[in-house]
Design a protein around this motif. Structure first.
Motif, PDB file in Angstrom:
ATOM      1  N   ASP A 104       8.566  -1.046  -1.719  1.00  0.00           N
ATOM      2  CA  ASP A 104       7.254  -1.109  -2.377  1.00  0.00           C
ATOM      3  C   ASP A 104       6.344   0.009  -1.887  1.00  0.00           C
ATOM      4  O   ASP A 104       5.596   0.610  -2.670  1.00  0.00           O
ATOM      5  N   LEU A 105       6.398   0.287  -0.571  1.00  0.00           N
ATOM      6  CA  LEU A 105       5.550   1.345  -0.015  1.00  0.00           C
ATOM      7  C   LEU A 105       6.017   2.717  -0.506  1.00  0.00           C
ATOM      8  O   LEU A 105       5.190   3.587  -0.831  1.00  0.00           O
ATOM      9  N   LEU A 106       7.323   2.911  -0.567  1.00  0.00           N
ATOM     10  CA  LEU A 106       7.849   4.178  -1.077  1.00  0.00           C
ATOM     11  C   LEU A 106       7.428   4.383  -2.529  1.00  0.00           C
ATOM     12  O   LEU A 106       7.101   5.504  -2.940  1.00  0.00           O
ATOM     13  N   PHE A 107       7.424   3.302  -3.296  1.00  0.00           N
ATOM     14  CA  PHE A 107       6.986   3.382  -4.692  1.00  0.00           C
ATOM     15  C   PHE A 107       5.548   3.881  -4.774  1.00  0.00           C
ATOM     16  O   PHE A 107       5.190   4.658  -5.664  1.00  0.00           O
ATOM     17  N   GLN A 108       4.722   3.445  -3.834  1.00  0.00           N
ATOM     18  CA  GLN A 108       3.335   3.899  -3.808  1.00  0.00           C
ATOM     19  C   GLN A 108       3.247   5.406  -3.579  1.00  0.00           C
ATOM     20  O   GLN A 108       2.465   6.103  -4.205  1.00  0.00           O
ATOM     21  N   VAL A 109       4.062   5.908  -2.675  1.00  0.00           N
ATOM     22  CA  VAL A 109       4.078   7.347  -2.389  1.00  0.00           C
ATOM     23  C   VAL A 109       4.493   8.121  -3.638  1.00  0.00           C
ATOM     24  O   VAL A 109       3.869   9.128  -4.005  1.00  0.00           O
ATOM     25  N   VAL A 110       5.542   7.649  -4.302  1.00  0.00           N
ATOM     26  CA  VAL A 110       6.017   8.314  -5.518  1.00  0.00           C
ATOM     27  C   VAL A 110       4.956   8.240  -6.617  1.00  0.00           C
ATOM     28  O   VAL A 110       4.770   9.197  -7.380  1.00  0.00           O
ATOM     29  N   THR A 129      -1.659   0.626  -2.078  1.00  0.00           N
ATOM     30  CA  THR A 129      -0.957   1.368  -1.038  1.00  0.00           C
ATOM     31  C   THR A 129      -1.258   0.773   0.335  1.00  0.00           C
ATOM     32  O   THR A 129      -0.352   0.571   1.154  1.00  0.00           O
ATOM     33  N   ILE A 130      -2.531   0.481   0.575  1.00  0.00           N
ATOM     34  CA  ILE A 130      -2.932  -0.124   1.845  1.00  0.00           C
ATOM     35  C   ILE A 130      -2.297  -1.503   2.002  1.00  0.00           C
ATOM     36  O   ILE A 130      -1.769  -1.858   3.066  1.00  0.00           O
ATOM     37  N   GLU A 131      -2.319  -2.281   0.923  1.00  0.00           N
ATOM     38  CA  GLU A 131      -1.745  -3.627   0.955  1.00  0.00           C
ATOM     39  C   GLU A 131      -0.254  -3.582   1.288  1.00  0.00           C
ATOM     40  O   GLU A 131       0.235  -4.376   2.107  1.00  0.00           O
ATOM     41  N   GLU A 132       0.463  -2.643   0.663  1.00  0.00           N
ATOM     42  CA  GLU A 132       1.904  -2.550   0.924  1.00  0.00           C
ATOM     43  C   GLU A 132       2.187  -2.157   2.368  1.00  0.00           C
ATOM     44  O   GLU A 132       3.153  -2.631   2.975  1.00  0.00           O
ATOM     45  N   ALA A 133       1.343  -1.283   2.933  1.00  0.00           N
ATOM     46  CA  ALA A 133       1.533  -0.898   4.333  1.00  0.00           C
ATOM     47  C   ALA A 133       1.372  -2.108   5.246  1.00  0.00           C
ATOM     48  O   ALA A 133       2.130  -2.283   6.219  1.00  0.00           O
ATOM     49  N   TYR A 134       0.394  -2.971   4.937  1.00  0.00           N
ATOM     50  CA  TYR A 134       0.204  -4.181   5.743  1.00  0.00           C
ATOM     51  C   TYR A 134       1.377  -5.142   5.580  1.00  0.00           C
ATOM     52  O   TYR A 134       1.762  -5.833   6.533  1.00  0.00           O
ATOM     53  N   GLU A 135       1.948  -5.192   4.392  1.00  0.00           N
ATOM     54  CA  GLU A 135       3.086  -6.090   4.187  1.00  0.00           C
ATOM     55  C   GLU A 135       4.315  -5.588   4.937  1.00  0.00           C
ATOM     56  O   GLU A 135       5.130  -6.390   5.401  1.00  0.00           O
ATOM     57  N   VAL A 136       4.449  -4.278   5.071  1.00  0.00           N
ATOM     58  CA  VAL A 136       5.507  -3.720   5.916  1.00  0.00           C
ATOM     59  C   VAL A 136       5.305  -4.183   7.360  1.00  0.00           C
ATOM     60  O   VAL A 136       6.232  -4.661   8.020  1.00  0.00           O
TER      61      VAL A 136
END
Length: 262
Positions: free
Chosen positions: A61-67, A36-43
């Motif tokens: 990808d970040l939304l997928f983490q939330v789901v 989740t942290i990694e995806e936020a940084y990629e955003v």
């Protein structure tokens, strides 16, 4: 077009105990959190490079983490995705009374102050202006947030010159600590220096975390260019003198600038 319901259903199938994906089935909040942290940084990285196509993908990808997190919580009977949506909608409406209510704010600064008051009231009144700055944040990000919180109550330099002077002061203290060999003291002074540099970045409206990430990318490109120059010369890096390596580094920078200008 797919909907959020399609994504929620997809996640449920991935986590299905009988017919789901073995990898997804065995994940927990703790194992998914780093992703989740990694995806936020990629955003953030896509935004930094103005990569709209990349941003679209990374937001997915970040939304997928939330789901993913919401699905695991639903399996435990804690909450579901709808609860997450309801919570954030209610919170945003509550914290924007000037939009969804009758309150009036005259400026961005005034609105930020009101935001903090509402947050404090939601938590029963904060004991400290720094309450709520989570320990889990990367250190550079947390330093910037701590400084902003302190600034809101007047604990701040009047302008960037004070922050720059503080950097010079901290550098002098590092120089004084180094001969002692006291590892704890040296670490403390270096920490103070990093904190002071973040302060300068804040005054300059620069994201310190992104600035360092960009520097890391530049260093990687230039170092690899130096390695390529060594290969072209038929030698290993360790066979070059420091002066030669410095010259190769400057050549790497020159090539980079030339590429950027094309």
């Amino acid at each position: 077009m797919k909907s959020i319901e399609d994504l929620i259903e997809l996640m449920a199938r991935l986590r299905d105990p009988e017919n789901g994906c073995p990898w997804d089935q065995e994940q927990t909040f703790a194992t998914i959190a780093p992703y989740t942290i990694e995806e936020a940084y990629e955003v953030a990285d896509s935004i930094h490079h103005n990569d709209m196509e990349g941003l679209k993908s990374e937001l997915g990808d970040l939304l997928f983490q939330v789901v993913f997190h919401a699905r695991m919580a639903e399996e435990q009977g804690a909450f579901n995705f709808s609860d997450v949506v309801t919570g954030i909608v209610d919170k945003m409406e509550r914290r924007h009374p000037h939009v969804f209510g009758d309150a009036v704010v005259g400026s961005v600064d005034e609105q930020s102050e009101e935001w903090e008051k509402i947050k404090s009231a939601e938590k029963g009144g904060a004991a400290s202006a720094l309450d709520g700055v989570t320990l889990a944040l990367p250190s550079l990000v947390r330093a910037e947030k701590l400084q902003r919180r302190a600034s809101r109550v007047g604990f701040d330099w009047p302008d960037i010159s004070g922050a720059i002077d503080k950097c010079h002061e901290e550098l002098d203290e590092i120089k004084e600590a180094l001969p002692s060999g006291d590892a704890a003291a040296i670490e403390s002074e270096i920490g103070d220096m990093l904190f002071a540099v973040v302060n300068v970045a804040r005054f300059a409206a620069v994201d310190a975390e992104m600035a360092l990430a960009d520097c890391n990318r530049r260093f990687t490109r230039r170092f690899q260019s130096v390695e390529a120059q060594a290969v072209d010369a038929g030698k290993k890096l360790e066979e070059f003198s420091l002066q030669e390596l410095d010259s190769m580094w400057e050549e790497a920078k020159r090539r980079e600038r030339a590429d950027d200008s094309m």
